[in-house]
Scaffold this motif. Structure first.
Motif, PDB file in Angstrom:
ATOM      1  N   VAL A 267       0.862  -1.179   0.000  1.00 57.83           N
ATOM      2  CA  VAL A 267       0.000   0.000   0.000  1.00 57.83           C
ATOM      3  C   VAL A 267       0.892   1.220   0.000  1.00 57.83           C
ATOM      4  O   VAL A 267       1.824   1.322   0.799  1.00 57.83           O
ATOM      5  CB  VAL A 267      -0.925   0.007   1.236  1.00 57.83           C
ATOM      6  CG1 VAL A 267      -1.798   1.250   1.243  1.00 57.83           C
ATOM      7  CG2 VAL A 267      -1.770  -1.253   1.286  1.00 57.83           C
ATOM      8  N   GLU A 268       0.605   2.138  -0.908  1.00 57.73           N
ATOM      9  CA  GLU A 268       1.373   3.370  -1.027  1.00 57.73           C
ATOM     10  C   GLU A 268       0.453   4.560  -0.848  1.00 57.73           C
ATOM     11  O   GLU A 268      -0.559   4.676  -1.544  1.00 57.73           O
ATOM     12  CB  GLU A 268       2.039   3.441  -2.403  1.00 57.73           C
ATOM     13  CG  GLU A 268       3.009   2.319  -2.662  1.00 57.73           C
ATOM     14  CD  GLU A 268       3.572   2.337  -4.073  1.00 57.73           C
ATOM     15  OE1 GLU A 268       3.089   3.130  -4.914  1.00 57.73           O
ATOM     16  OE2 GLU A 268       4.489   1.542  -4.342  1.00 57.73           O
ATOM     17  N   GLY A 269       0.811   5.436   0.079  1.00 58.74           N
ATOM     18  CA  GLY A 269       0.065   6.667   0.265  1.00 58.74           C
ATOM     19  C   GLY A 269       0.460   7.682  -0.793  1.00 58.74           C
ATOM     20  O   GLY A 269       1.618   7.754  -1.199  1.00 58.74           O
ATOM     21  N   LYS A 270      -0.509   8.442  -1.256  1.00 58.13           N
ATOM     22  CA  LYS A 270      -0.280   9.477  -2.268  1.00 58.13           C
ATOM     23  C   LYS A 270      -0.598  10.839  -1.669  1.00 58.13           C
ATOM     24  O   LYS A 270      -1.460  10.977  -0.803  1.00 58.13           O
ATOM     25  CB  LYS A 270      -1.159   9.237  -3.503  1.00 58.13           C
ATOM     26  CG  LYS A 270      -0.910   7.896  -4.181  1.00 58.13           C
ATOM     27  CD  LYS A 270       0.492   7.826  -4.735  1.00 58.13           C
ATOM     28  CE  LYS A 270       0.740   6.486  -5.398  1.00 58.13           C
ATOM     29  NZ  LYS A 270       2.081   6.279  -5.825  1.00 58.13           N
ATOM     30  N   LEU A 271       0.099  11.857  -2.162  1.00 60.76           N
ATOM     31  CA  LEU A 271      -0.134  13.221  -1.708  1.00 60.76           C
ATOM     32  C   LEU A 271      -1.509  13.677  -2.174  1.00 60.76           C
ATOM     33  O   LEU A 271      -1.810  13.643  -3.369  1.00 60.76           O
ATOM     34  CB  LEU A 271       0.952  14.144  -2.271  1.00 60.76           C
ATOM     35  CG  LEU A 271       0.910  15.593  -1.811  1.00 60.76           C
ATOM     36  CD1 LEU A 271       1.057  15.679  -0.300  1.00 60.76           C
ATOM     37  CD2 LEU A 271       2.011  16.386  -2.482  1.00 60.76           C
ATOM     38  N   ALA A 272      -2.371  14.034  -1.217  1.00 57.80           N
ATOM     39  CA  ALA A 272      -3.738  14.450  -1.539  1.00 57.80           C
ATOM     40  C   ALA A 272      -4.328  15.140  -0.318  1.00 57.80           C
ATOM     41  O   ALA A 272      -3.769  15.069   0.779  1.00 57.80           O
ATOM     42  CB  ALA A 272      -4.585  13.237  -1.913  1.00 57.80           C
ATOM     43  N   TRP A 273      -5.464  15.809  -0.504  1.00 57.38           N
ATOM     44  CA  TRP A 273      -6.218  16.323   0.640  1.00 57.38           C
ATOM     45  C   TRP A 273      -6.872  15.119   1.275  1.00 57.38           C
ATOM     46  O   TRP A 273      -7.650  14.422   0.661  1.00 57.38           O
ATOM     47  CB  TRP A 273      -7.282  17.320   0.186  1.00 57.38           C
ATOM     48  CG  TRP A 273      -6.694  18.580  -0.326  1.00 57.38           C
ATOM     49  CD1 TRP A 273      -6.576  18.950  -1.625  1.00 57.38           C
ATOM     50  CD2 TRP A 273      -6.117  19.624   0.439  1.00 57.38           C
ATOM     51  NE1 TRP A 273      -5.960  20.157  -1.719  1.00 57.38           N
ATOM     52  CE2 TRP A 273      -5.661  20.601  -0.462  1.00 57.38           C
ATOM     53  CE3 TRP A 273      -5.930  19.835   1.800  1.00 57.38           C
ATOM     54  CZ2 TRP A 273      -5.050  21.762  -0.036  1.00 57.38           C
ATOM     55  CZ3 TRP A 273      -5.323  20.996   2.209  1.00 57.38           C
ATOM     56  CH2 TRP A 273      -4.886  21.940   1.299  1.00 57.38           C
ATOM     57  N   GLY A 274      -6.540  14.825   2.514  1.00 55.05           N
ATOM     58  CA  GLY A 274      -7.022  13.613   3.155  1.00 55.05           C
ATOM     59  C   GLY A 274      -6.154  12.437   2.749  1.00 55.05           C
ATOM     60  O   GLY A 274      -5.208  12.564   1.975  1.00 55.05           O
ATOM     61  N   HIS A 275      -6.467  11.291   3.263  1.00 58.64           N
ATOM     62  CA  HIS A 275      -5.710  10.078   2.950  1.00 58.64           C
ATOM     63  C   HIS A 275      -6.112   9.557   1.579  1.00 58.64           C
ATOM     64  O   HIS A 275      -7.289   9.502   1.241  1.00 58.64           O
ATOM     65  CB  HIS A 275      -5.979   8.989   3.993  1.00 58.64           C
ATOM     66  CG  HIS A 275      -5.455   9.312   5.347  1.00 58.64           C
ATOM     67  ND1 HIS A 275      -4.191   8.973   5.751  1.00 58.64           N
ATOM     68  CD2 HIS A 275      -6.023   9.941   6.399  1.00 58.64           C
ATOM     69  CE1 HIS A 275      -4.000   9.377   6.993  1.00 58.64           C
ATOM     70  NE2 HIS A 275      -5.100   9.974   7.406  1.00 58.64           N
ATOM     71  N   CYS A 276      -5.118   9.141   0.791  1.00 57.22           N
ATOM     72  CA  CYS A 276      -5.351   8.471  -0.487  1.00 57.22           C
ATOM     73  C   CYS A 276      -4.350   7.321  -0.562  1.00 57.22           C
ATOM     74  O   CYS A 276      -3.145   7.545  -0.663  1.00 57.22           O
ATOM     75  CB  CYS A 276      -5.180   9.425  -1.664  1.00 57.22           C
ATOM     76  SG  CYS A 276      -5.559   8.649  -3.243  1.00 57.22           S
ATOM     77  N   LEU A 277      -4.867   6.103  -0.469  1.00 55.46           N
ATOM     78  CA  LEU A 277      -4.022   4.920  -0.391  1.00 55.46           C
ATOM     79  C   LEU A 277      -4.251   4.031  -1.608  1.00 55.46           C
ATOM     80  O   LEU A 277      -5.388   3.645  -1.891  1.00 55.46           O
ATOM     81  CB  LEU A 277      -4.345   4.138   0.882  1.00 55.46           C
ATOM     82  CG  LEU A 277      -4.265   4.956   2.181  1.00 55.46           C
ATOM     83  CD1 LEU A 277      -4.869   4.190   3.329  1.00 55.46           C
ATOM     84  CD2 LEU A 277      -2.831   5.326   2.469  1.00 55.46           C
ATOM     85  N   HIS A 278      -3.173   3.721  -2.319  1.00 54.80           N
ATOM     86  CA  HIS A 278      -3.235   2.844  -3.489  1.00 54.80           C
ATOM     87  C   HIS A 278      -2.749   1.461  -3.086  1.00 54.80           C
ATOM     88  O   HIS A 278      -1.674   1.319  -2.490  1.00 54.80           O
ATOM     89  CB  HIS A 278      -2.370   3.392  -4.625  1.00 54.80           C
ATOM     90  CG  HIS A 278      -2.937   4.625  -5.243  1.00 54.80           C
ATOM     91  ND1 HIS A 278      -3.761   4.581  -6.340  1.00 54.80           N
ATOM     92  CD2 HIS A 278      -2.822   5.928  -4.907  1.00 54.80           C
ATOM     93  CE1 HIS A 278      -4.119   5.812  -6.661  1.00 54.80           C
ATOM     94  NE2 HIS A 278      -3.571   6.642  -5.796  1.00 54.80           N
ATOM     95  N   ILE A 279      -3.521   0.449  -3.434  1.00 53.57           N
ATOM     96  CA  ILE A 279      -3.200  -0.936  -3.103  1.00 53.57           C
ATOM     97  C   ILE A 279      -2.668  -1.612  -4.362  1.00 53.57           C
ATOM     98  O   ILE A 279      -3.287  -1.542  -5.430  1.00 53.57           O
ATOM     99  CB  ILE A 279      -4.445  -1.679  -2.587  1.00 53.57           C
ATOM    100  CG1 ILE A 279      -5.002  -0.937  -1.369  1.00 53.57           C
ATOM    101  CG2 ILE A 279      -4.099  -3.117  -2.239  1.00 53.57           C
ATOM    102  CD1 ILE A 279      -6.392  -1.339  -0.990  1.00 53.57           C
ATOM    103  N   LEU A 280      -1.514  -2.261  -4.205  1.00 51.78           N
ATOM    104  CA  LEU A 280      -0.876  -2.971  -5.313  1.00 51.78           C
ATOM    105  C   LEU A 280      -0.802  -4.454  -4.971  1.00 51.78           C
ATOM    106  O   LEU A 280      -0.588  -4.811  -3.812  1.00 51.78           O
ATOM    107  CB  LEU A 280       0.536  -2.433  -5.543  1.00 51.78           C
ATOM    108  CG  LEU A 280       0.687  -0.915  -5.655  1.00 51.78           C
ATOM    109  CD1 LEU A 280       2.150  -0.530  -5.703  1.00 51.78           C
ATOM    110  CD2 LEU A 280      -0.039  -0.395  -6.867  1.00 51.78           C
ATOM    111  N   ASN A 281      -0.966  -5.309  -5.974  1.00 49.63           N
ATOM    112  CA  ASN A 281      -0.815  -6.738  -5.727  1.00 49.63           C
ATOM    113  C   ASN A 281       0.676  -7.090  -5.689  1.00 49.63           C
ATOM    114  O   ASN A 281       1.535  -6.213  -5.834  1.00 49.63           O
ATOM    115  CB  ASN A 281      -1.586  -7.573  -6.753  1.00 49.63           C
ATOM    116  CG  ASN A 281      -1.086  -7.391  -8.167  1.00 49.63           C
ATOM    117  OD1 ASN A 281       0.002  -6.860  -8.420  1.00 49.63           O
ATOM    118  ND2 ASN A 281      -1.886  -7.834  -9.124  1.00 49.63           N
ATOM    119  N   ALA A 282       0.995  -8.353  -5.516  1.00 53.18           N
ATOM    120  CA  ALA A 282       2.391  -8.783  -5.391  1.00 53.18           C
ATOM    121  C   ALA A 282       3.206  -8.480  -6.641  1.00 53.18           C
ATOM    122  O   ALA A 282       4.418  -8.279  -6.565  1.00 53.18           O
ATOM    123  CB  ALA A 282       2.453 -10.271  -5.070  1.00 53.18           C
TER     124      ALA A 282
END
Length: 156
Positions: free
Chosen positions: A29-44
């Protein structure tokens, strides 16, 4: 299916590694710069498979859930005095936590357990054990855990 959810120790944005019982990375999971939390989920393999995005300017914390780029639902904290509860518009599920906000249960409308989430103590970063009844629900359960953890981090 058991997943071990561990926040990375040194990171400017929210970032997590999710392992199976054998220690293999299942998701990152990688957090991205945004207003509020924005979390991108990546598979293996490193492919983007989901997003948890916080809605800003709401009375109570609210997060939208996306599989790929398809909206699948949202989770919003309910106003309660003692035990945390969340209103979920995703699969008809319900989430309730204990008083200390360390353990959570995800249930279906009929009361059947979808997952249990337990926060492990004595770690440098947030660490959770997630037991999922149906491996096909693992991604959606992971998105709920990410939203709950982000909500707790916003309060602290």
């Amino acid at each position: 299916m058991r997943l071990l959810f561990r926040q990375r120790l040194f990171s400017w944005f929210d970032s997590y590694d999710i392992y199976d019982e054998a220690g293999n990375t299942v998701y990152t999971v990688e957090g991205k710069l945004a207003w509020g939390h924005c979390l991108h989920i990546l598979n293996a393999a490193g492919d983007h498979i989901g997003t948890v995005r916080e809605q800003v300017l709401t009375f109570l914390p609210k997060f939208e859930l996306y599989v790929q780029d398809q909206y699948v639902g949202c989770i919003q904290k309910e106003f309660t005095f003692f035990t945390p509860k969340f209103d979920i518009d995703c699969n008809g599920w319900r989430v309730e936590g204990d008083f200390l906000e360390w353990d959570y249960r995800v249930t279906e409308a009929c009361g059947a357990q979808v997952a249990s989430i337990h926060k492990e103590l004595l770690h440098w970063t947030d660490t959770y054990v997630i037991d999922v009844a149906d491996p096909g629900s693992a991604l959606c359960v992971l998105m709920l855990v990410l939203a709950i953890d982000a909500e707790k981090c916003s309060r602290n």
